[in-house]
Design an enzyme around this catalytic site. Sequence first.
Site, mmCIF file in Angstrom:
data_model
loop_
_atom_site.group_PDB
_atom_site.id
_atom_site.type_symbol
_atom_site.label_atom_id
_atom_site.label_comp_id
_atom_site.label_asym_id
_atom_site.label_seq_id
_atom_site.Cartn_x
_atom_site.Cartn_y
_atom_site.Cartn_z
ATOM 1 N N GLU A 101 13.523 -14.644 11.111
ATOM 2 C CA GLU A 101 14.737 -13.845 11.334
ATOM 3 C C GLU A 101 14.594 -12.473 10.676
ATOM 4 O OE1 GLU A 101 17.025 -12.932 12.980
ATOM 5 O OE2 GLU A 101 18.935 -13.913 12.551
ATOM 6 N N ASP A 102 15.281 -11.482 11.246
ATOM 7 C CA ASP A 102 15.184 -10.128 10.697
ATOM 8 C C ASP A 102 15.938 -9.985 9.378
ATOM 9 O OD1 ASP A 102 17.678 -10.391 11.892
ATOM 10 O OD2 ASP A 102 17.508 -8.614 13.159
ATOM 11 N N ASP A 105 22.562 -11.841 6.371
ATOM 12 C CA ASP A 105 23.691 -11.024 5.915
ATOM 13 C C ASP A 105 24.735 -11.981 5.321
ATOM 14 O OD1 ASP A 105 25.416 -8.872 5.624
ATOM 15 O OD2 ASP A 105 25.981 -8.786 7.716
ATOM 16 N N PHE A 154 24.109 -0.703 5.935
ATOM 17 C CA PHE A 154 23.688 -1.017 7.298
ATOM 18 C C PHE A 154 22.320 -0.410 7.557
ATOM 19 C CE2 PHE A 154 23.431 -1.106 11.841
ATOM 20 C CZ PHE A 154 23.960 -2.354 12.121
ATOM 21 N N VAL A 155 21.368 -1.254 7.884
ATOM 22 C CA VAL A 155 20.001 -0.775 8.080
ATOM 23 C C VAL A 155 19.555 -0.930 9.534
ATOM 24 C CG1 VAL A 155 19.249 -1.162 5.703
ATOM 25 C CG2 VAL A 155 19.067 -3.020 7.364
ATOM 26 N N ASP A 161 18.738 -3.098 15.063
ATOM 27 C CA ASP A 161 19.362 -2.070 15.896
ATOM 28 C C ASP A 161 20.731 -1.662 15.414
ATOM 29 O OD1 ASP A 161 20.685 -4.564 16.652
ATOM 30 O OD2 ASP A 161 21.563 -3.394 18.280
ATOM 31 N N ARG A 167 15.436 0.063 17.299
ATOM 32 C CA ARG A 167 14.568 -1.098 17.062
ATOM 33 C C ARG A 167 13.110 -0.683 16.912
ATOM 34 N NH1 ARG A 167 17.572 -5.772 17.981
ATOM 35 N NH2 ARG A 167 19.154 -5.666 19.592
HETATM 36 P P1 IMP Z 1 24.901 -13.093 9.460
HETATM 37 O O1 IMP Z 1 25.369 -14.278 10.245
HETATM 38 O O2 IMP Z 1 26.064 -12.308 8.923
HETATM 39 O O3 IMP Z 1 23.913 -13.421 8.394
HETATM 40 O O4 IMP Z 1 24.287 -12.122 10.538
HETATM 41 C C1 IMP Z 1 22.960 -11.872 10.690
HETATM 42 C C2 IMP Z 1 22.769 -10.974 11.902
HETATM 43 O O5 IMP Z 1 23.638 -9.811 11.827
HETATM 44 C C3 IMP Z 1 21.381 -10.428 11.919
HETATM 45 O O6 IMP Z 1 20.514 -11.274 12.640
HETATM 46 C C4 IMP Z 1 21.553 -9.075 12.570
HETATM 47 O O7 IMP Z 1 21.488 -9.209 13.969
HETATM 48 C C5 IMP Z 1 22.943 -8.637 12.198
HETATM 49 N N1 IMP Z 1 22.941 -7.698 11.047
HETATM 50 C C6 IMP Z 1 23.423 -7.928 9.815
HETATM 51 N N2 IMP Z 1 23.256 -6.861 9.003
HETATM 52 C C7 IMP Z 1 22.623 -5.921 9.758
HETATM 53 C C8 IMP Z 1 22.159 -4.577 9.476
HETATM 54 O O8 IMP Z 1 22.263 -4.011 8.374
HETATM 55 N N3 IMP Z 1 21.566 -3.943 10.515
HETATM 56 C C9 IMP Z 1 21.390 -4.495 11.749
HETATM 57 N N4 IMP Z 1 21.811 -5.737 12.038
HETATM 58 C C10 IMP Z 1 22.422 -6.455 11.060
#
Ligand code: IMP
Length: 199
Positions: A101-102, A105, A154-155, A161, A167
């Site tokens: 996973e990227d 959050d 926010f990155v 993206d 991307r």
């Molecule tokens: P989570 O369920 O809040 O952990 O969401 C994770 C997903 O939110 C990631 O896979 C990203 O697609 C998106 N996301 C969260 N923070 C960022 C950010 O800083 N930049 C871009 N996408 C983000």
Amino acid sequence: MSEFTNPNLEVLIPTEEITKRISELGAEIARDYAGRNPLLIAVLKGACLFLSDLMRAADIPLNVEFIAISSYGAEMRTSGEVRILKDLDVAIEGRHILVVEDIVDTGLTLSYLLANLKSRGAESVKLAALLDKFERREKEVPIDYLGFKIPDKFVVGYGLDFAERYRNLPFIAVLKNPEEAQLGLPMKTSDIQHFETGH
Ligand code: IMP
């Protein structure tokens, strides 16, 4: 106009650091999974670049699958409910799964996905994440292979993206002014003009 030197971007993690860290992670994965033929499951679309570098740094037999998921919406996100948009093409019973996973959050998406994969009878389910925005965590998610901890900003870039843009940046950057970045593609000439003179 160059996208990579866009003045609205502030480099947070340069390419060389990403490359170095991922080769370390790949070596760790190769050591830990030796003889176990792991299945790497990349979460579309953000994890694509991370996957492509990580798998080339892991010198063992392995397989690759893709899954696409999306959060339902504001209220449902708090419950961690996500929708599977594109499911795996194979059964994973008895397999050693490494989710790629990227970014983690809030942790809601990943905690749902990891539980979902475990419920399909995988032998083991672990997580490799490039970025950890740990300050925003709502659900605890164990990250077995982590690239970098980052602050609550926010990155974009290296697969991540903002409105489907950025991307392709070969580094991780913070968006200085998200409003200016919102110009979606395809851009009209008038939009590009506005963007260029917007600073
Ligand atoms: P989570 O369920 O809040 O952990 O969401 C994770 C997903 O939110 C990631 O896979 C990203 O697609 C998106 N996301 C969260 N923070 C960022 C950010 O800083 N930049 C871009 N996408 C983000």
